[in-house]
Motif scaffolding. Structure first.
Motif, PDB file in Angstrom:
ATOM      1  N   ASN A  10       0.694  -1.252   0.035  1.00  0.00           N
ATOM      2  CA  ASN A  10      -0.003   0.101  -0.052  1.00  0.00           C
ATOM      3  C   ASN A  10       0.760   1.330   0.040  1.00  0.00           C
ATOM      4  O   ASN A  10       0.253   2.367  -0.243  1.00  0.00           O
ATOM      5  N   THR A  11       2.235   1.290   0.133  1.00  0.00           N
ATOM      6  CA  THR A  11       3.016   2.328   0.029  1.00  0.00           C
ATOM      7  C   THR A  11       3.355   2.879  -1.362  1.00  0.00           C
ATOM      8  O   THR A  11       3.774   1.888  -2.089  1.00  0.00           O
ATOM      9  N   PRO A  12       3.042   3.955  -1.766  1.00  0.00           N
ATOM     10  CA  PRO A  12       3.582   4.364  -2.779  1.00  0.00           C
ATOM     11  C   PRO A  12       4.724   4.564  -3.128  1.00  0.00           C
ATOM     12  O   PRO A  12       5.329   5.471  -2.579  1.00  0.00           O
ATOM     13  N   ALA A  13       5.556   3.635  -3.699  1.00  0.00           N
ATOM     14  CA  ALA A  13       6.886   3.720  -3.908  1.00  0.00           C
ATOM     15  C   ALA A  13       7.367   3.365  -5.046  1.00  0.00           C
ATOM     16  O   ALA A  13       6.687   2.304  -5.862  1.00  0.00           O
ATOM     17  N   CYS A  14       8.594   3.803  -5.588  1.00  0.00           N
ATOM     18  CA  CYS A  14       9.025   3.584  -6.970  1.00  0.00           C
ATOM     19  C   CYS A  14      10.544   2.888  -6.748  1.00  0.00           C
ATOM     20  O   CYS A  14      11.306   2.414  -7.518  1.00  0.00           O
ATOM     21  N   ARG A  15      11.042   2.790  -5.620  1.00  0.00           N
ATOM     22  CA  ARG A  15      12.399   2.387  -5.237  1.00  0.00           C
ATOM     23  C   ARG A  15      12.348   2.054  -3.873  1.00  0.00           C
ATOM     24  O   ARG A  15      11.377   2.345  -2.948  1.00  0.00           O
ATOM     25  N   ASP A  16      13.231   1.490  -3.330  1.00  0.00           N
ATOM     26  CA  ASP A  16      13.634   1.051  -1.959  1.00  0.00           C
ATOM     27  C   ASP A  16      13.485   2.139  -0.893  1.00  0.00           C
ATOM     28  O   ASP A  16      12.770   1.828  -0.010  1.00  0.00           O
ATOM     29  N   GLU A  61      -5.197  -4.482   6.733  1.00  0.00           N
ATOM     30  CA  GLU A  61      -4.972  -3.731   5.589  1.00  0.00           C
ATOM     31  C   GLU A  61      -5.271  -2.326   6.152  1.00  0.00           C
ATOM     32  O   GLU A  61      -4.673  -1.236   5.792  1.00  0.00           O
ATOM     33  N   ALA A  62      -6.462  -2.039   7.059  1.00  0.00           N
ATOM     34  CA  ALA A  62      -6.917  -0.913   7.352  1.00  0.00           C
ATOM     35  C   ALA A  62      -5.843  -0.331   8.268  1.00  0.00           C
ATOM     36  O   ALA A  62      -5.351   1.024   8.290  1.00  0.00           O
ATOM     37  N   LEU A  63      -5.170  -1.134   8.979  1.00  0.00           N
ATOM     38  CA  LEU A  63      -4.011  -0.708  10.168  1.00  0.00           C
ATOM     39  C   LEU A  63      -2.766  -0.065   9.203  1.00  0.00           C
ATOM     40  O   LEU A  63      -2.176   0.868   9.792  1.00  0.00           O
ATOM     41  N   ALA A  64      -2.340  -1.135   8.263  1.00  0.00           N
ATOM     42  CA  ALA A  64      -1.441  -0.994   7.182  1.00  0.00           C
ATOM     43  C   ALA A  64      -1.437   0.602   6.700  1.00  0.00           C
ATOM     44  O   ALA A  64      -0.604   1.270   6.618  1.00  0.00           O
ATOM     45  N   ARG A  65      -2.755   0.719   6.288  1.00  0.00           N
ATOM     46  CA  ARG A  65      -2.925   2.100   5.507  1.00  0.00           C
ATOM     47  C   ARG A  65      -2.760   3.179   6.514  1.00  0.00           C
ATOM     48  O   ARG A  65      -2.451   4.249   6.222  1.00  0.00           O
ATOM     49  N   ALA A  66      -3.479   3.162   7.735  1.00  0.00           N
ATOM     50  CA  ALA A  66      -3.234   3.950   8.650  1.00  0.00           C
ATOM     51  C   ALA A  66      -1.748   4.208   9.051  1.00  0.00           C
ATOM     52  O   ALA A  66      -1.191   5.400   9.460  1.00  0.00           O
ATOM     53  N   ALA A 104       3.846   9.207   7.077  1.00  0.00           N
ATOM     54  CA  ALA A 104       4.029  10.167   6.357  1.00  0.00           C
ATOM     55  C   ALA A 104       3.843  11.621   6.736  1.00  0.00           C
ATOM     56  O   ALA A 104       4.322  12.734   6.024  1.00  0.00           O
ATOM     57  N   SER A 105       3.460  11.592   8.009  1.00  0.00           N
ATOM     58  CA  SER A 105       3.029  12.971   8.565  1.00  0.00           C
ATOM     59  C   SER A 105       4.610  13.535   8.822  1.00  0.00           C
ATOM     60  O   SER A 105       5.443  13.186   9.401  1.00  0.00           O
ATOM     61  N   PRO A 106       4.659  15.025   8.659  1.00  0.00           N
ATOM     62  CA  PRO A 106       6.006  15.726   8.876  1.00  0.00           C
ATOM     63  C   PRO A 106       6.441  15.500  10.432  1.00  0.00           C
ATOM     64  O   PRO A 106       7.744  15.237  10.176  1.00  0.00           O
ATOM     65  N   THR A 107       5.892  15.233  11.308  1.00  0.00           N
ATOM     66  CA  THR A 107       6.524  15.069  12.660  1.00  0.00           C
ATOM     67  C   THR A 107       7.025  13.782  12.697  1.00  0.00           C
ATOM     68  O   THR A 107       8.300  13.459  13.341  1.00  0.00           O
ATOM     69  N   LEU A 108       6.206  12.654  12.430  1.00  0.00           N
ATOM     70  CA  LEU A 108       6.936  11.170  12.489  1.00  0.00           C
ATOM     71  C   LEU A 108       8.083  11.124  11.251  1.00  0.00           C
ATOM     72  O   LEU A 108       9.034  10.387  11.468  1.00  0.00           O
TER      73      LEU A 108
END
Length: 233
Positions: A23-29, A214-219, A225-229
């Motif tokens: 579920n992660t939008p990724a193009c590379r490792d 999957e819901a947990l994975a997306r959360a 992706a939040s700036p703080t984390l």
């Protein structure tokens, strides 16, 4: 860095990690979320403890959480629904945010039409009210299997843990279909073993199933992706 407090069970932990990756939008490792995992399979059985028939799992879960803290985790996921009955106690013992699987599921359900949700879960998750209160806050009613059906769900969960997912699938599919027939517009797979067993289900039933893992994975992806984390990681 995402810390995964896993091992409850090990196969469900691997399934959760795979869903984070998928579920992660990724193009590379380097686009993926750093994860550190403690697959603490030695944590005492949660259902036995809640029945008063086994050791308290909280000390072992807290020890696994400390290992994740020491490894540099900045937020925590627990891919086990029943373990979330100890969520408040675990959260009280750490400054790291522990994402809540039932909150992630109810957020996902908000986008679906309909007002009755079926819940397939361990007996402890059902009797502990992990989902019912949260569903009610969203204006949703809920149904669970009858006592005989609930016993079958528990049998199926044990089969998955024993590596017998195909046998479990037939049981769980029947219980999910019964909830749909009773008027549920969606059925939450609210035990992380259940999506493992029902991974191959297709058609109308697949469209009605809500995967708590999957819901947990997306959360987790959203949280990381939040700036703080992101800065902390």
């Amino acid at each position: 860095m995402l810390g995964v407090l896993g091992g409850m069970g090990p196969m469900a932990t691997v399934d959760f990690m795979a869903k984070v990756v998928r579920n992660t939008p990724a193009c590379r490792d380097q686009d993926h979320i750093p994860m550190v995992v403690c697959s603490a399979a030695n944590i005492p059985d949660r259902n036995a403890a809640l029945r008063g028939e086994g050791a308290d799992p909280l000390p072992a879960m807290a020890e696994a959480l400390r290992r994740l803290e020491a490894a540099g985790a900045t937020c925590i996921a627990i891919p086990c629904n029943t373990a979330h009955l100890w969520h408040a106690a675990l959260q009280a013992g750490t400054p790291l945010p522990i994402l809540h699987i039932a909150e992630a599921v109810t957020d996902a359900l908000a986008a679906r039409p309909g007002d009755t949700v079926g819940v397939l879960a361990t007996t402890s998750t059902v009797t502990g009210g992990l989902y019912q209160e949260r569903l009610a806050r969203r204006g949703l009613s809920w149904r669970v299997p009858d006592p005989a059906g609930q016993a079958e769900v528990m049998q199926a969960i044990r089969l998955v843990k024993a590596g017998r997912a195909p046998e479990a699938a037939a049981i769980l599919r029947g219980q999910a279909e019964a909830l749909v027939a009773a008027g549920c517009h969606a059925v939450v797979m609210a035990c992380t073993e259940i999506p493992v067993a029902l991974a191959a289900v297709e058609g109308d039933l697949r469209a009605r199933l809500v995967d708590a893992t999957e819901a947990l994975a997306r959360a987790c992806i959203q949280a990381c992706a939040s700036p703080t984390l992101a800065d902390a990681a």
